[in-house]
Design a protein around this motif. Structure first.
Motif, PDB file in Angstrom:
ATOM      1  N   PRO A 262      -8.796 -13.386  -8.416  1.00 27.61           N
ATOM      2  CA  PRO A 262      -9.450 -12.378  -9.261  1.00 27.61           C
ATOM      3  C   PRO A 262      -9.891 -11.195  -8.419  1.00 27.61           C
ATOM      4  O   PRO A 262     -10.005 -11.299  -7.183  1.00 27.61           O
ATOM      5  CB  PRO A 262     -10.649 -13.134  -9.846  1.00 27.61           C
ATOM      6  CG  PRO A 262     -10.942 -14.205  -8.852  1.00 27.61           C
ATOM      7  CD  PRO A 262      -9.617 -14.609  -8.267  1.00 27.61           C
ATOM      8  N   PRO A 263     -10.148 -10.038  -9.041  1.00 28.36           N
ATOM      9  CA  PRO A 263     -10.454  -8.826  -8.275  1.00 28.36           C
ATOM     10  C   PRO A 263     -11.590  -8.955  -7.268  1.00 28.36           C
ATOM     11  O   PRO A 263     -11.473  -8.419  -6.152  1.00 28.36           O
ATOM     12  CB  PRO A 263     -10.781  -7.805  -9.372  1.00 28.36           C
ATOM     13  CG  PRO A 263      -9.922  -8.238 -10.518  1.00 28.36           C
ATOM     14  CD  PRO A 263      -9.966  -9.739 -10.484  1.00 28.36           C
ATOM     15  N   VAL A 264     -12.671  -9.645  -7.608  1.00 27.76           N
ATOM     16  CA  VAL A 264     -13.770  -9.765  -6.639  1.00 27.76           C
ATOM     17  C   VAL A 264     -13.304 -10.520  -5.397  1.00 27.76           C
ATOM     18  O   VAL A 264     -13.598 -10.130  -4.259  1.00 27.76           O
ATOM     19  CB  VAL A 264     -15.004 -10.445  -7.268  1.00 27.76           C
ATOM     20  CG1 VAL A 264     -16.017 -10.827  -6.192  1.00 27.76           C
ATOM     21  CG2 VAL A 264     -15.673  -9.519  -8.277  1.00 27.76           C
ATOM     22  N   ALA A 265     -12.546 -11.589  -5.590  1.00 24.57           N
ATOM     23  CA  ALA A 265     -12.016 -12.343  -4.449  1.00 24.57           C
ATOM     24  C   ALA A 265     -11.019 -11.504  -3.659  1.00 24.57           C
ATOM     25  O   ALA A 265     -10.940 -11.602  -2.433  1.00 24.57           O
ATOM     26  CB  ALA A 265     -11.370 -13.641  -4.928  1.00 24.57           C
ATOM     27  N   CYS A 266     -10.251 -10.659  -4.360  1.00 25.41           N
ATOM     28  CA  CYS A 266      -9.336  -9.741  -3.665  1.00 25.41           C
ATOM     29  C   CYS A 266     -10.113  -8.780  -2.784  1.00 25.41           C
ATOM     30  O   CYS A 266      -9.703  -8.479  -1.652  1.00 25.41           O
ATOM     31  CB  CYS A 266      -8.503  -8.960  -4.679  1.00 25.41           C
ATOM     32  SG  CYS A 266      -7.319  -9.938  -5.613  1.00 25.41           S
ATOM     33  N   ALA A 267     -11.240  -8.279  -3.294  1.00 27.33           N
ATOM     34  CA  ALA A 267     -12.068  -7.352  -2.514  1.00 27.33           C
ATOM     35  C   ALA A 267     -12.680  -8.044  -1.309  1.00 27.33           C
ATOM     36  O   ALA A 267     -12.810  -7.444  -0.235  1.00 27.33           O
ATOM     37  CB  ALA A 267     -13.153  -6.752  -3.397  1.00 27.33           C
ATOM     38  N   VAL A 268     -13.071  -9.298  -1.465  1.00 26.21           N
ATOM     39  CA  VAL A 268     -13.617 -10.058  -0.335  1.00 26.21           C
ATOM     40  C   VAL A 268     -12.562 -10.202   0.758  1.00 26.21           C
ATOM     41  O   VAL A 268     -12.832  -9.987   1.950  1.00 26.21           O
ATOM     42  CB  VAL A 268     -14.108 -11.442  -0.802  1.00 26.21           C
ATOM     43  CG1 VAL A 268     -14.452 -12.329   0.393  1.00 26.21           C
ATOM     44  CG2 VAL A 268     -15.317 -11.297  -1.716  1.00 26.21           C
ATOM     45  N   TYR A 269     -11.357 -10.567   0.364  1.00 29.65           N
ATOM     46  CA  TYR A 269     -10.252 -10.711   1.318  1.00 29.65           C
ATOM     47  C   TYR A 269      -9.939  -9.375   1.993  1.00 29.65           C
ATOM     48  O   TYR A 269      -9.775  -9.294   3.216  1.00 29.65           O
ATOM     49  CB  TYR A 269      -9.031 -11.236   0.574  1.00 29.65           C
ATOM     50  CG  TYR A 269      -7.812 -11.475   1.425  1.00 29.65           C
ATOM     51  CD1 TYR A 269      -7.691 -12.625   2.198  1.00 29.65           C
ATOM     52  CD2 TYR A 269      -6.773 -10.555   1.454  1.00 29.65           C
ATOM     53  CE1 TYR A 269      -6.563 -12.851   2.982  1.00 29.65           C
ATOM     54  CE2 TYR A 269      -5.638 -10.768   2.234  1.00 29.65           C
ATOM     55  CZ  TYR A 269      -5.538 -11.923   2.987  1.00 29.65           C
ATOM     56  OH  TYR A 269      -4.426 -12.135   3.765  1.00 29.65           O
ATOM     57  N   ALA A 270      -9.885  -8.315   1.191  1.00 31.37           N
ATOM     58  CA  ALA A 270      -9.581  -6.984   1.720  1.00 31.37           C
ATOM     59  C   ALA A 270     -10.679  -6.489   2.654  1.00 31.37           C
ATOM     60  O   ALA A 270     -10.399  -5.758   3.615  1.00 31.37           O
ATOM     61  CB  ALA A 270      -9.379  -6.006   0.568  1.00 31.37           C
ATOM     62  N   THR A 271     -11.915  -6.877   2.398  1.00 30.24           N
ATOM     63  CA  THR A 271     -13.031  -6.487   3.261  1.00 30.24           C
ATOM     64  C   THR A 271     -12.866  -7.067   4.655  1.00 30.24           C
ATOM     65  O   THR A 271     -13.093  -6.381   5.667  1.00 30.24           O
ATOM     66  CB  THR A 271     -14.363  -6.954   2.640  1.00 30.24           C
ATOM     67  OG1 THR A 271     -14.557  -6.278   1.389  1.00 30.24           O
ATOM     68  CG2 THR A 271     -15.538  -6.672   3.554  1.00 30.24           C
ATOM     69  N   ALA A 272     -12.443  -8.321   4.725  1.00 30.59           N
ATOM     70  CA  ALA A 272     -12.205  -8.935   6.035  1.00 30.59           C
ATOM     71  C   ALA A 272     -11.049  -8.239   6.753  1.00 30.59           C
ATOM     72  O   ALA A 272     -11.136  -7.923   7.948  1.00 30.59           O
ATOM     73  CB  ALA A 272     -11.909 -10.420   5.859  1.00 30.59           C
ATOM     74  N   ALA A 273      -9.967  -7.976   6.027  1.00 25.84           N
ATOM     75  CA  ALA A 273      -8.805  -7.329   6.636  1.00 25.84           C
ATOM     76  C   ALA A 273      -9.167  -5.946   7.178  1.00 25.84           C
ATOM     77  O   ALA A 273      -8.792  -5.586   8.305  1.00 25.84           O
ATOM     78  CB  ALA A 273      -7.677  -7.219   5.613  1.00 25.84           C
ATOM     79  N   ALA A 274      -9.891  -5.163   6.389  1.00 31.60           N
ATOM     80  CA  ALA A 274     -10.256  -3.807   6.807  1.00 31.60           C
ATOM     81  C   ALA A 274     -11.195  -3.836   8.004  1.00 31.60           C
ATOM     82  O   ALA A 274     -11.099  -2.987   8.905  1.00 31.60           O
ATOM     83  CB  ALA A 274     -10.896  -3.063   5.641  1.00 31.60           C
ATOM     84  N   ALA A 275     -12.109  -4.809   8.035  1.00 32.07           N
ATOM     85  CA  ALA A 275     -13.035  -4.915   9.172  1.00 32.07           C
ATOM     86  C   ALA A 275     -12.271  -5.174  10.462  1.00 32.07           C
ATOM     87  O   ALA A 275     -12.559  -4.579  11.506  1.00 32.07           O
ATOM     88  CB  ALA A 275     -14.049  -6.030   8.913  1.00 32.07           C
ATOM     89  N   ILE A 276     -11.295  -6.055  10.401  1.00 29.90           N
ATOM     90  CA  ILE A 276     -10.495  -6.339  11.593  1.00 29.90           C
ATOM     91  C   ILE A 276      -9.728  -5.094  12.029  1.00 29.90           C
ATOM     92  O   ILE A 276      -9.611  -4.788  13.217  1.00 29.90           O
ATOM     93  CB  ILE A 276      -9.520  -7.500  11.317  1.00 29.90           C
ATOM     94  CG1 ILE A 276     -10.284  -8.775  10.978  1.00 29.90           C
ATOM     95  CG2 ILE A 276      -8.616  -7.735  12.523  1.00 29.90           C
ATOM     96  CD1 ILE A 276      -9.417  -9.889  10.422  1.00 29.90           C
ATOM     97  N   SER A 277      -9.236  -4.339  11.057  1.00 32.84           N
ATOM     98  CA  SER A 277      -8.371  -3.192  11.371  1.00 32.84           C
ATOM     99  C   SER A 277      -9.083  -2.095  12.142  1.00 32.84           C
ATOM    100  O   SER A 277      -8.430  -1.328  12.856  1.00 32.84           O
ATOM    101  CB  SER A 277      -7.771  -2.612  10.082  1.00 32.84           C
ATOM    102  OG  SER A 277      -8.717  -1.836   9.366  1.00 32.84           O
ATOM    103  N   VAL A 278     -10.403  -1.970  11.995  1.00 35.85           N
ATOM    104  CA  VAL A 278     -11.114  -0.886  12.681  1.00 35.85           C
ATOM    105  C   VAL A 278     -11.505  -1.258  14.109  1.00 35.85           C
ATOM    106  O   VAL A 278     -12.048  -0.425  14.839  1.00 35.85           O
ATOM    107  CB  VAL A 278     -12.376  -0.436  11.901  1.00 35.85           C
ATOM    108  CG1 VAL A 278     -12.019  -0.051  10.485  1.00 35.85           C
ATOM    109  CG2 VAL A 278     -13.472  -1.500  11.923  1.00 35.85           C
TER     110      VAL A 278
END
Length: 312
Positions: A262-278
């Protein structure tokens, strides 16, 4: 239905000359500490993020059929993004940009986007139907009929829009059932400042989700069938370069959608990915793989969604 590709996208494709300086950009001047070049563009980098995470991604925007202008295409292919369905034209070429990055990862982007945008109107429905998700950016106003066809075929349309050109952008927004927007743009577009108010203003019966990204402050989510508005906190990290963090977020969000989240879980996953990317330089060099994201999600300090307010 079996999908040969999971995420398709068309939009910005760029070559970025990145300059790192020793003082904040607000200082007005500073010493160059290093230089590098990377490939970028909102949708292109998001698709690379999908591929890096283990997803099947395809770029269907305009690509050049003339070397060396096809360098962007070759770079996408090298990263595992399928370019076999992309239309070709002789005058297509990447956007060129110069990105200045301060010591805290803050940046200024100067770009020349006088290049062909969108994609071919002749793109076949059979090509679109290969995927579950279509990723677009603000340049998709040049091919809104493709977006409309994708929605009709049942694809989730994830929109990364950072500016408006008026009615064409309004139509693009209405065609997108997953608005994943920078908070600053959403504040201007919705004429609201509070995230909860913006989530309500941008909502419609056709939406599946509205997500507002706000860098180190995390993101805000409204999803269909849920009476709660959510805040997804960001991870506390030492940012080396925030270039491409938003693109990584969009790619990871789209990939998570293909996993049935679901979208909230997608945002949680994307938050981790974006944090690693910076935590590394450039827009693509520090993009994470699936194992890295899962490791961050398993941390004791992993991001946990919090209710912010019920909708009216």
């Amino acid at each position: 239905m079996t999908h040969n590709l999971q995420v398709l996208g068309f939009g910005a494709l760029s070559i970025d000359d990145i300059i790192y300086v020793d003082r904040p950009l607000s200082a007005g001047k500073g010493k160059v500490t290093s230089r590098t070049q990377d490939h970028g563009g909102n949708v292109a980098t998001a698709l690379v993020a999908v591929a890096k995470l283990g997803g099947r991604a395809g770029f269907i925007g305009w690509l050049s059929d003339q070397p060396p202008a096809d360098i962007g295409a070759r770079e996408l292919e090298w990263h595992g993004v399928d370019i076999s369905f992309a239309p070709r034209r002789a005058d297509a070429r990447p956007i060129r940009s110069v990105i200045t990055v301060g010591p805290e990862g803050d940046r200024f982007i100067a770009y020349d986007d006088d290049v062909p945008h969108g994609t071919s109107e002749a793109l076949a429905d059979s090509t679109l139907a290969q995927a579950e998700v279509l990723l677009i950016d603000g340049y998709a106003t040049h091919a809104e009929t493709i977006v409309a066809r994708a929605r009709k075929l049942g694809l989730a349309v994830v929109a990364d829009i950072e500016w408006t050109i008026g009615p064409a952008t309004d139509r693009l927004m209405s065609l997108s059932n997953h608005l994943v927007l920078p908070l600053k743009f959403a504040q201007t577009y919705a004429r609201e400042t509070d995230p909860a108010s913006i989530l309500r203003t941008l909502w419609s019966d056709d939406r599946t989700a509205v997500v507002l990204t706000d860098g180190e402050r995390g993101s805000y989510v409204r999803q269909a069938g849920d009476a709660v508005l959510w805040h997804v906190p960001a991870y506390e990290v030492k940012a080396v370069d925030t270039t491409g963090a938003g693109d990584c977020f969009h790619g990871a969000y789209a990939f998570a959608l293909t996993q049935g989240k679901p979208p909230v879980a997608c945002a949680v996953y994307a938050t981790a990915a974006a944090a690693i990317s910076v935590t590394g330089p450039g827009g693509r060099m520090a993009l994470p793989d699936q194992s890295a994201c899962l490791s961050w999600l398993a941390r004791e300090n992993a991001s946990v969604p919090r209710p912010i307010a019920p909708p009216d």
